[in-house]
Design a protein around this motif. Structure first.
Motif, PDB file in Angstrom:
ATOM      1  N   ILE A 196      -8.120  -0.360  -7.834  1.00 44.72           N
ATOM      2  CA  ILE A 196      -8.132   0.502  -9.022  1.00 44.72           C
ATOM      3  C   ILE A 196      -8.790  -0.187 -10.210  1.00 44.72           C
ATOM      4  CG2 ILE A 196      -6.680   1.655 -10.714  1.00 44.72           C
ATOM      5  CD1 ILE A 196      -5.025   2.759  -8.551  1.00 44.72           C
ATOM      6  N   GLN A 208      -5.666   8.949  -6.952  1.00 45.11           N
ATOM      7  CA  GLN A 208      -4.912   8.162  -7.919  1.00 45.11           C
ATOM      8  C   GLN A 208      -5.821   7.265  -8.726  1.00 45.11           C
ATOM      9  OE1 GLN A 208      -1.323   6.308  -6.408  1.00 45.11           O
ATOM     10  NE2 GLN A 208      -1.554   7.558  -4.593  1.00 45.11           N
ATOM     11  N   GLY A 265       4.056  -1.517  -6.627  1.00 47.93           N
ATOM     12  CA  GLY A 265       3.080  -2.061  -5.678  1.00 47.93           C
ATOM     13  C   GLY A 265       2.409  -3.308  -6.229  1.00 47.93           C
ATOM     14  N   GLN A 318      -6.209  -5.127  -1.628  1.00 48.19           N
ATOM     15  CA  GLN A 318      -6.026  -3.690  -1.841  1.00 48.19           C
ATOM     16  C   GLN A 318      -5.663  -3.342  -3.286  1.00 48.19           C
ATOM     17  OE1 GLN A 318      -4.519  -5.438   0.506  1.00 48.19           O
ATOM     18  NE2 GLN A 318      -4.780  -4.475   2.500  1.00 48.19           N
ATOM     19  N   MET A 319      -4.930  -4.243  -3.937  1.00 47.38           N
ATOM     20  CA  MET A 319      -4.482  -3.912  -5.285  1.00 47.38           C
ATOM     21  C   MET A 319      -5.595  -3.968  -6.287  1.00 47.38           C
ATOM     22  SD  MET A 319      -1.661  -3.037  -4.744  1.00 47.38           S
ATOM     23  CE  MET A 319      -1.113  -2.657  -6.359  1.00 47.38           C
ATOM     24  N   LYS A 352       3.863   1.645  -1.204  1.00 49.81           N
ATOM     25  CA  LYS A 352       4.497   1.859  -2.505  1.00 49.81           C
ATOM     26  C   LYS A 352       3.479   2.327  -3.533  1.00 49.81           C
ATOM     27  CE  LYS A 352       8.435   1.657  -1.839  1.00 49.81           C
ATOM     28  NZ  LYS A 352       9.320   2.662  -2.354  1.00 49.81           N
ATOM     29  N   ALA A 353       2.316   1.677  -3.535  1.00 47.47           N
ATOM     30  CA  ALA A 353       1.343   1.972  -4.582  1.00 47.47           C
ATOM     31  C   ALA A 353       0.672   3.322  -4.374  1.00 47.47           C
ATOM     32  CB  ALA A 353       0.289   0.870  -4.634  1.00 47.47           C
ATOM     33  N   PHE A 354       0.282   3.602  -3.145  1.00 43.58           N
ATOM     34  CA  PHE A 354      -0.586   4.762  -2.948  1.00 43.58           C
ATOM     35  C   PHE A 354       0.062   5.927  -2.246  1.00 43.58           C
ATOM     36  CE2 PHE A 354      -4.008   2.857  -4.914  1.00 43.58           C
ATOM     37  CZ  PHE A 354      -4.203   1.573  -4.453  1.00 43.58           C
ATOM     38  N   PHE A 358       0.828  -1.200   0.000  1.00 48.74           N
ATOM     39  CA  PHE A 358       0.000   0.000   0.000  1.00 48.74           C
ATOM     40  C   PHE A 358       0.862   1.249   0.000  1.00 48.74           C
ATOM     41  CE2 PHE A 358      -4.376   1.222   0.461  1.00 48.74           C
ATOM     42  CZ  PHE A 358      -4.340   2.487   0.995  1.00 48.74           C
ATOM     43  N   TYR A 360       2.548   2.652  -8.510  1.00 49.05           N
ATOM     44  CA  TYR A 360       1.561   1.589  -8.602  1.00 49.05           C
ATOM     45  C   TYR A 360       2.146   0.332  -9.250  1.00 49.05           C
ATOM     46  CZ  TYR A 360      -3.109  -0.377  -9.314  1.00 49.05           C
ATOM     47  OH  TYR A 360      -4.222  -1.177  -9.290  1.00 49.05           O
ATOM     48  N   THR A 369      -5.913  10.417  -0.861  1.00 43.34           N
ATOM     49  CA  THR A 369      -4.863  10.244  -1.867  1.00 43.34           C
ATOM     50  C   THR A 369      -5.053   9.003  -2.735  1.00 43.34           C
ATOM     51  OG1 THR A 369      -3.355  11.349  -0.345  1.00 43.34           O
ATOM     52  CG2 THR A 369      -2.381  10.285  -2.242  1.00 43.34           C
ATOM     53  N   PRO A 370      -5.329   7.814  -2.171  1.00 47.94           N
ATOM     54  CA  PRO A 370      -5.560   6.666  -3.057  1.00 47.94           C
ATOM     55  C   PRO A 370      -6.751   6.879  -3.987  1.00 47.94           C
ATOM     56  CG  PRO A 370      -5.273   5.935  -0.797  1.00 47.94           C
ATOM     57  CD  PRO A 370      -5.363   7.418  -0.762  1.00 47.94           C
TER      58      PRO A 370
END
Lengths: 330, 273, 427
Positions: free
Chosen positions: B122, C80, A304, B118-119, A294-296, A292, A301, C76-77
């Motif tokens: 998106i 993105q 991540g 979590q990944m 690293k990605a956010f 998390f 991304y 923030t997430p």
């Protein structure tokens, strides 16, 4: 499938003349004129129909994220989005990334601390509850209260309990003359604190799974064993535990998977705006937190996503190992 | 039947005290009028501000708490019914029915449990954009109608709890597989299904990350609402804990309802086979 | 974005697979004619509710809908995700300083405000604030500034009195014209054994010190990492470590429950406080402690930490209207109104000089003239160049300081670790 010397079927044949049909369908289903063709189609096709819903939902909502994440992990990504195909570079970098391996170590460590005592205690608790007790419903519900309590709120409560200056644990330790521990400062202390949080939450849950499985064990087995002079403890290990083996396997695998995905509890435990780092020296940062971060947080991304796939790989390996151990034990 | 000793009771009481303590502390803070979370010694007695805090909770515009509770209730009920239905169906199939590719398919289902959630946010969001489900309740319901965990759990139960003889007998009588499911399997799986129902309701109710991602503050679920009670720099713990407390009540109710199912299943188990 | 072909394919597949689709979410309609709904995405509390009503009244046909997320860490997430999905970002987005510095490298996802006549607005903003949203070649402006975290030094008058230090804010401000003097004052305070520490934790102080030392910190203006060669950073580090060594720090994580309780319980005597933290302190310390906290000037020449901007994503279907709204909200009047609503300190010199701001006093803090104090701080600071990952590097340096406070690392080790982490982050 069970490794125990005597199977359910044997016992039932010995104790009963024929299986009780209390739940047998009252009237026979419609006639042979339905045709054996239809019933063959039903017998062959219905299993696929029954398992299909999962795959349909997965195909729509689960497959694309998998493919997309894999695709992204092969790219360099920044705030502006896709920044170019880099092949396996992210994975290569991951292998040499000390923070990643630190997170893996943390996760496995916390996993062990959060699984072994938890499942043992759950087993004991379930057997305690598997008796004729007064106020049974209340007792059984009582041990399930932890799951019902909101994770965020519980996290704050435990953060307080393990606070360096004003925490209850340090207060109690102080009573016996132990110097206060800065629970967030070291690996061993933060792991214990977080595992306690996790164990507290899930012992009741797992004991309920075991309990429901224990309900399916015919009482006659215990009666026969008591007649043979077996002690309660002996009965527990020789009858109860083997008979609930599927439930045991289930909880071991699920706890392993959930343990590898540990995220919310350590996040709340680490306070402040950079809590995702899991401590000043990443003492309790799990792989999910690292992913998390690293990605956010670092807007990378692609990296991540590579971490996510590595986690998947690690979980699979661990789950298989655990499954093999549980299956062979006893 | 095993007799229960005083030691058993004692241990259980301790276990429950430990289980209940954080919830009790939640209650204490929720009844106070100012922040006592960081205090030492910690407050152990309730104050008198519960109703004040609760009314502040429901009138907090940024949280939209009532809507959050309603949305969560709808989502949790639908998902729970669907998951229990589909999982018992599939669990029965994997445990008791023979078909080609059975083990392979089961492994695939297991494998999907190992994907870090979590990944997926998106790309799942991208799907929601395509469907036009941003900020709509469908987005937190439809992807969760079947659960790998549920299938796996029900399979493990069905292995032991569903007597092969009954299935055989029913088949000989000419029942369709679905009828066998309805009349033989479902009753046998009742305790396990009740457990699954309880857990599914709970996990849907407690779900945070995905609703945060796909919904907005005008159409939240309850955990999202609760998180809106704090900002990065300030959290009113009395308010937040009051919210957590109120958010727990429906779970407790479901708890009690399903709890009886589990006990009911126990009685049947004593008679069966 | 190369995601597009995949999306079309997916759209076709899904349309075929699904018979029913829900009604289209979001209320945005065709651009150009007719009534328009502008969606404003914010985090925390910007204090714009009154301004929205004002704007709607003077712009019939425009409806404003704010979609807020309480915590920046949760916002923030989502931001993105909206950028990656090409949808969901609405018409106006709040961009925190750390976020906008990330987007400067790839500014094309935001409308270039210079194309909408923003250049004329430059005198309305503090020079350094304006530059933060401007690309290096000065061709693209992706945001207009909202607030800034102008700093003062909040202190407990009762603890100071106990330690034999002056309590009047002018005199207190005179105690620490430099950070070295702050250190000396701290030593004096600790020697008096009041039972409290001098400040809460080192991260916040360090961030202030490093921003005062030079015109750049971890990156030079060509975006090379210079954390180990820029003496400004090492100086700030050394000064902070000296304070830790002198035992001044209470080592409490900011925004944690013990930190919250610390305001009430007097666990620490001073804290570098931005304008919006005053509200936090007031709520945490409670009415019974009114007057115990006061605000003096911060050591050194002005200090600012953080702040935000408003930008318009190119996904917006109402770019012109959105830009107009942004200009309104970030105007001097807008910023003054936000200050009055939520104590977010303006980034516009006109707003800072506005009598409403200048004369603003805070009764809880002994009627401190906070408008003046923060205004002076905001104007005194020189522009500092921030590179893309400044916030992330700052986080790591703060962690290293925490490790020193916890006694886990020696200062040299901690410094080496921070530099190493910065290098690995940026490579």
């Amino acid at each position: 499938m069970a490794a125990s010397p005597v199977s359910t079927k044997d016992i039932m044949l010995v104790i009963h003349d024929r299986p009780k049909t209390a739940t047998r369908p009252a009237k026979a289903s419609t006639p042979r004129e339905r045709g054996s063709f239809l019933s063959r189609v039903d017998a062959k096709g219905s299993p696929y129909l029954f398992v299909a819903p999962f795959f349909v939902v997965f195909a729509v909502f689960g497959l694309f994220p998998l493919i997309y994440t894999a695709w992204v992990s092969l790219h360099k990504w920044d705030a502006g989005g896709d920044a170019g195909f880099v092949g396996l570079a992210n994975y290569g970098e991951l292998f040499g990334d000390p923070d990643f391996w630190n997170a893996v170590g943390n996760t496995v460590g916390m996993l062990v601390l959060a699984t072994v005592p938890q499942l043992l205690l759950a087993l004991i608790l379930a057997s305690l509850l598997n008796q004729r007790l007064r106020g049974l419903l209340l007792l059984r519900m009582g041990v399930l209260l932890p799951i019902v309590t909101s994770v965020a709120a519980v996290g704050i409560v435990f953060s307080q309990i393990f606070d360096r200056d004003a925490g209850m644990v340090n207060g109690l330790l102080g009573l016996v003359g132990v110097t206060p521990v800065d629970w967030r400062a070291d690996k061993w202390s933060s792991w214990i604190a977080i595992s306690t949080m996790v164990n507290w939450r899930w012992i009741g849950y797992n004991s309920l799974i075991y309990l429901a499985a224990m309900q399916s064990i015919p009482r006659d087995l215990y009666e026969a064993a008591t007649v043979d002079g077996a002690s309660k403890v002996r009965q527990f290990w020789s009858i109860t535990v083997p008979m609930i083996r599927p439930a045991l396997i289930f909880t071991v695998i699920v706890s392993t998977i959930a343990g590898m995905q540990l995220f919310t509890e350590p996040l709340i435990f680490g306070q402040g705006t950079f809590a995702i780092s899991g401590g000043s020296l990443r003492q309790f940062q799990t792989v999910s937190m690292y992913m998390f971060e690293k990605a956010f947080r670092d807007f990378d991304y692609g990296y991540g996503s590579a971490v996510a796939w590595m986690i998947f790989l690690l979980i699979t390996i661990l789950a298989v190992i655990n499954f093999l151990i549980t299956r062979r034990a006893k | 039947m095993r007799k229960s000793s005083p030691l058993t009771y004692f241990t259980l009481v301790i276990a429950i005290a430990l289980s209940a303590f954080p919830l009790y502390w939640l209650f204490v803070v929720a009844t106070r009028s100012n922040d006592v979370v960081g205090d030492w010694p910690p407050p152990l007695l309730p104050g008198g501000n519960l109703f004040d805090n609760i009314s502040r909770l429901f009138s907090a515009e940024e949280a939209n708490f009532l809507k959050g509770m309603v949305n969560s209730a709808i989502a949790s009920v639908i998902v729970t019914v669907a998951v229990v239905f589909f999982s018992t169906l599939a669990g029965f199939a994997f445990a008791k029915l023979q078909f080609r590719g059975r083990n392979g398919l089961l492994l695939v289902i297991l494998a999907t449990m190992m994907i870090p959630v979590q990944m997926g946010i998106i790309p799942l969001y991208m799907i929601m954009v395509q469907l036009g489900w941003q900020d709509r309740l469908q987005a937190v319901i439809v992807p969760f109608l079947v659960s790998a965990f549920g299938v796996f759990l029900m399979r493990q139960y069905a292995e032991r709890a569903v007597p092969d003889e009954l299935v055989e007998a029913a088949r000989i009588d000419g029942c369709t597989t679905f009828r066998i499911y309805r009349t033989v399997v479902l009753p046998a799986l009742r305790p396990g299904a009740a457990v699954l129902g309880l857990f599914t309701f709970m996990s849907t109710w407690n779900e945070f990350l995905w609703p945060l991602a796909v919904l907005e503050a005008d159409n939240p679920t309850v955990q999202f609402s609760l998180s809106q009670l704090s900002t990065s720099y300030y959290t009113d713990y009395t308010l937040m804990f009051a919210g957590a407390l109120v958010a727990t009540v429906p779970l407790l109710l479901v708890f009690l309802a399903f709890g009886r199912q589990i006990i009911g299943g126990i009685m049947e188990g004593a008679v069966k086979a | 974005m190369s995601v597009r072909p995949r999306r079309t394919l997916l759209a076709a597949a899904l349309a075929a697979a699904l018979a029913l689709t829900g009604a289209c979410g979001g209320a945005a309609q065709e651009a150009g004619s007719g009534p328009v709904t502008l969606i404003v995405k914010t985090f925390g509390q910007f204090g714009y509710d009154g301004l929205y009503k004002e704007y709607e009244a003077s712009h019939p046909g425009v409806t404003i809908k704010e979609e807020n997320v309480g915590k920046l860490g949760d916002y923030t997430p989502k931001l993105q995700q909206w950028m990656a999905a090409g949808s969901g970002a609405g018409d106006v987005v709040a961009l925190e300083e750390g976020i906008i510095s990330q987007y400067m490298a790839k500014p094309d996802q935001f409308v270039n405000l210079l194309d909408h006549g923003a250049a004329a607005l430059q005198p309305n903003f503090l020079e350094w604030k304006w530059k933060q949203a401007l690309t290096a070649d000065a061709k693209k402006l992706i945001g207009l500034g909202t607030d800034i975290g102008a700093q003062g030094m909040c202190y407990r008058t009762d603890l100071f009195a106990k330690a034999g230090l002056p309590t009047d804010r002018e005199q207190v401000g005179a105690l620490w014209p430099t950070w070295d003097a702050y250190l000396e004052t701290g030593k004096r305070f600790m020697a008096a054994n009041t039972g409290a520490h001098f400040y809460d934790s080192s991260g916040g102080l360090y961030q202030n010190i490093v921003m005062q030392q030079s015109d750049h910190t971890y990156y030079d203006t060509a975006n090379n990492l210079v954390i180990d060669s820029n003496p400004a950073v090492k100086t700030a580090w050394d000064k902070t470590v000296a304070m830790v060594k002198a035992g001044l720090s209470a080592s409490i994580d900011q925004y944690s429950p013990p930190w919250n309780a610390g305001f009430k319980n007097g666990t620490f005597a001073t804290i570098a406080c931005p304008s919006w933290m005053l509200a936090t302190i007031q709520k945490q310390a409670g009415p019974e402690n009114s007057g115990k906290w006061d605000v003096a000037k911060v050591p050194g020449d002005g200090a600012v930490r953080g702040g935000s901007f408003l930008g318009v994503p190119t996904q917006s279907k109402h770019q012109n209207e959105a830009v107009e709204l942004v200009k309104f909200l970030t105007s001097a009047q807008g910023q003054t109104a936000a200050f009055k609503a939520k104590s977010n300190f303006p980034s516009s010199p006109q707003a800072i000089d506005d009598p409403a701001v200048q004369s603003f006093t805070n009764p809880y803090f002994g009627n401190a003239p906070v408008g003046k104090i923060f205004g002076a701080s905001a104007k005194a600071i020189r522009p500092v160049y921030l590179g893309p990952a400044t916030v992330a590097i700052g986080d790591r340096v703060t962690n290293a300081l925490t490790a020193v406070e916890q006694g886990k690392l020696q200062p040299d080790e901690a410094w080496a670790k921070a530099v190493d982490e910065a290098k690995r982050l940026v490579k």
